[in-house]
Design a protein around this motif. Structure first.
Motif, PDB file in Angstrom:
ATOM      1  N   LEU A  13       0.843  -1.193   0.000  1.00 31.30           N
ATOM      2  CA  LEU A  13       0.000   0.000   0.000  1.00 31.30           C
ATOM      3  C   LEU A  13       0.880   1.246   0.000  1.00 31.30           C
ATOM      4  CD1 LEU A  13      -2.766  -0.967   2.590  1.00 31.30           C
ATOM      5  CD2 LEU A  13      -2.875  -1.134   0.101  1.00 31.30           C
ATOM      6  N   ARG A  33      -2.761   3.799  -2.922  1.00 33.29           N
ATOM      7  CA  ARG A  33      -2.658   2.946  -4.104  1.00 33.29           C
ATOM      8  C   ARG A  33      -2.233   1.553  -3.682  1.00 33.29           C
ATOM      9  NH1 ARG A  33       0.636   4.338  -9.129  1.00 33.29           N
ATOM     10  NH2 ARG A  33       2.324   4.825  -7.671  1.00 33.29           N
ATOM     11  N   ALA A  34      -2.908   0.547  -4.238  1.00 32.85           N
ATOM     12  CA  ALA A  34      -2.551  -0.844  -3.989  1.00 32.85           C
ATOM     13  C   ALA A  34      -1.613  -1.289  -5.100  1.00 32.85           C
ATOM     14  CB  ALA A  34      -3.803  -1.714  -3.954  1.00 32.85           C
ATOM     15  N   GLY A  66      -0.245  -2.135 -10.611  1.00 31.22           N
ATOM     16  CA  GLY A  66      -1.018  -2.027  -9.380  1.00 31.22           C
ATOM     17  C   GLY A  66      -2.234  -2.921  -9.391  1.00 31.22           C
ATOM     18  N   GLU A 111      -5.729  -2.443  -9.364  1.00 32.97           N
ATOM     19  CA  GLU A 111      -6.631  -1.315  -9.596  1.00 32.97           C
ATOM     20  C   GLU A 111      -7.964  -1.472  -8.877  1.00 32.97           C
ATOM     21  OE1 GLU A 111      -7.012  -0.738 -13.758  1.00 32.97           O
ATOM     22  OE2 GLU A 111      -4.870  -0.330 -14.076  1.00 32.97           O
ATOM     23  N   THR A 139      -7.500  -0.737  -5.238  1.00 34.11           N
ATOM     24  CA  THR A 139      -7.342   0.710  -5.057  1.00 34.11           C
ATOM     25  C   THR A 139      -8.695   1.404  -5.069  1.00 34.11           C
ATOM     26  OG1 THR A 139      -5.127   0.728  -6.058  1.00 34.11           O
ATOM     27  CG2 THR A 139      -6.343   2.804  -6.044  1.00 34.11           C
ATOM     28  N   GLU A 190     -10.521   3.504  -2.031  1.00 38.62           N
ATOM     29  CA  GLU A 190     -10.912   4.898  -2.281  1.00 38.62           C
ATOM     30  C   GLU A 190     -12.387   5.117  -1.958  1.00 38.62           C
ATOM     31  OE1 GLU A 190     -10.962   8.148  -5.982  1.00 38.62           O
ATOM     32  OE2 GLU A 190     -10.328   6.079  -6.310  1.00 38.62           O
TER      33      GLU A 190
END
Length: 301
Positions: free
Chosen positions: A77, A94-95, A112, A114, A117, A121
């Motif tokens: 992370l 962001r992952a 990443g 997505e 993430t 978020e």
């Protein structure tokens, strides 16, 4: 930058370092962190303190592989604190793939996760004005069995398309056996959880074979020679214990995967007839490494 935000940002990271997360944190902007650490509460005066001239944002990594090596060994992370965080915004998360970060000098180019993430978020949207790092880590802890499934499934499908795979052609059950899945809202590990203990005892008494995944959701997988009637009877007994499954679902699992995961057979005899206690890695093994099949077992659509 408001001095009060600088103080809160530094205190949030220091609090994490004093806790379980100490070995998992890596500061990406150490010079900025050291500078903000010198601001101190006395700089936050009444009646409008002088703004700090700050051009960069405080940023750091938290390795989920350090926290959850079995479930999230490749999840890293990346946290970034906007200048107006936490008073007027949430942190940016962001992952990322830990392996990709390790092999790249530019995190902006890293591969990443997505979907993960986006989920984080969305979760943090309602927490403006609050310190968000521990909230994020709590979310990860609650969803560690499922938070990467969408991403892993997508990558697997991409590889299949690139390689011209014909895995989707038909319902191939060769090498698979009929099993039964019972899903529960949660199954809590530990001797203090009497209902879960009673479930394990009931399965042993009925000589059922299979495994149990702790967590949210909790999952019981029953394998041959357990029959559908056996599975339904067990679900009924669990209801009397106080644990209600969402039904009994038939699912086909690879025999090789079942054997590797130690579900049933000689492995269960060596355990004294008890169900195998699984983590996500073990359940993935039982699914033969098939992420789509793992999602089906977990009930994630």
């Amino acid at each position: 930058m408001e001095p009060s935000n600088a103080v809160r940002q530094v205190e949030e990271i220091l609090t994490l370092k004093d806790q379980y997360y100490k070995d998992a944190i890596e500061i990406k902007t150490p010079q900025l962190f050291n500078r903000l650490s010198r601001v101190g509460p006395k700089s936050v005066g009444r009646g409008g303190a002088t703004l700090l001239e700050v051009k960069k944002c405080l940023s750091f990594y938290i390795s989920c592989g350090t926290l959850y090596p079995d479930e999230l060994d490749d999840l890293l992370l990346e946290f970034t604190f906007p200048l107006d965080y936490p008073s007027e915004s949430t942190c940016n998360v962001r992952a990322l793939s830990a392996k990709a970060v390790q092999n790249s000098s530019d995190s902006n180019e890293n591969e990443g996760y997505e979907s993960c993430t986006r989920q984080i978020e969305q979760y943090l949207k309602s927490f403006c004005g609050y310190e968000c790092v521990e909230l994020t880590l709590d979310w990860v802890a609650q969803n560690k069995n499922t938070c990467l499934l969408d991403d892993n499934s997508s990558k697997r499908n991409d590889h299949s398309v690139e390689g011209g795979s014909s895995d989707n052609a038909g319902d191939d059950r060769l090498g698979k056996v009929k099993c039964y899945v019972l899903r529960y809202n949660h199954l809590l590990e530990g001797p203090e959880h009497k209902k879960e203990k009673a479930m394990i005892d009931a399965a042993k008494k009925a000589r059922l074979q299979g495994g149990l995944l702790w967590g949210t959701p909790g999952v019981v997988v029953l394998v041959p020679p357990t029959t559908e009637d056996d599975a339904k009877e067990y679900a009924s007994e669990c209801r009397t214990i106080g644990k209600r499954a969402d039904g009994v679902e038939e699912i086909w699992l690879p025999q090789v995967g079942i054997d590797e995961a130690g579900l049933g057979g000689l492995a269960q005899q060596k355990r004294g007839g008890k169900l195998q206690e699984l983590n996500t890695v073990g359940l993935r093994s039982a699914c033969g490494g098939d992420e789509d099949l793992l999602r089906s077992v977990l009930g994630v659509r």
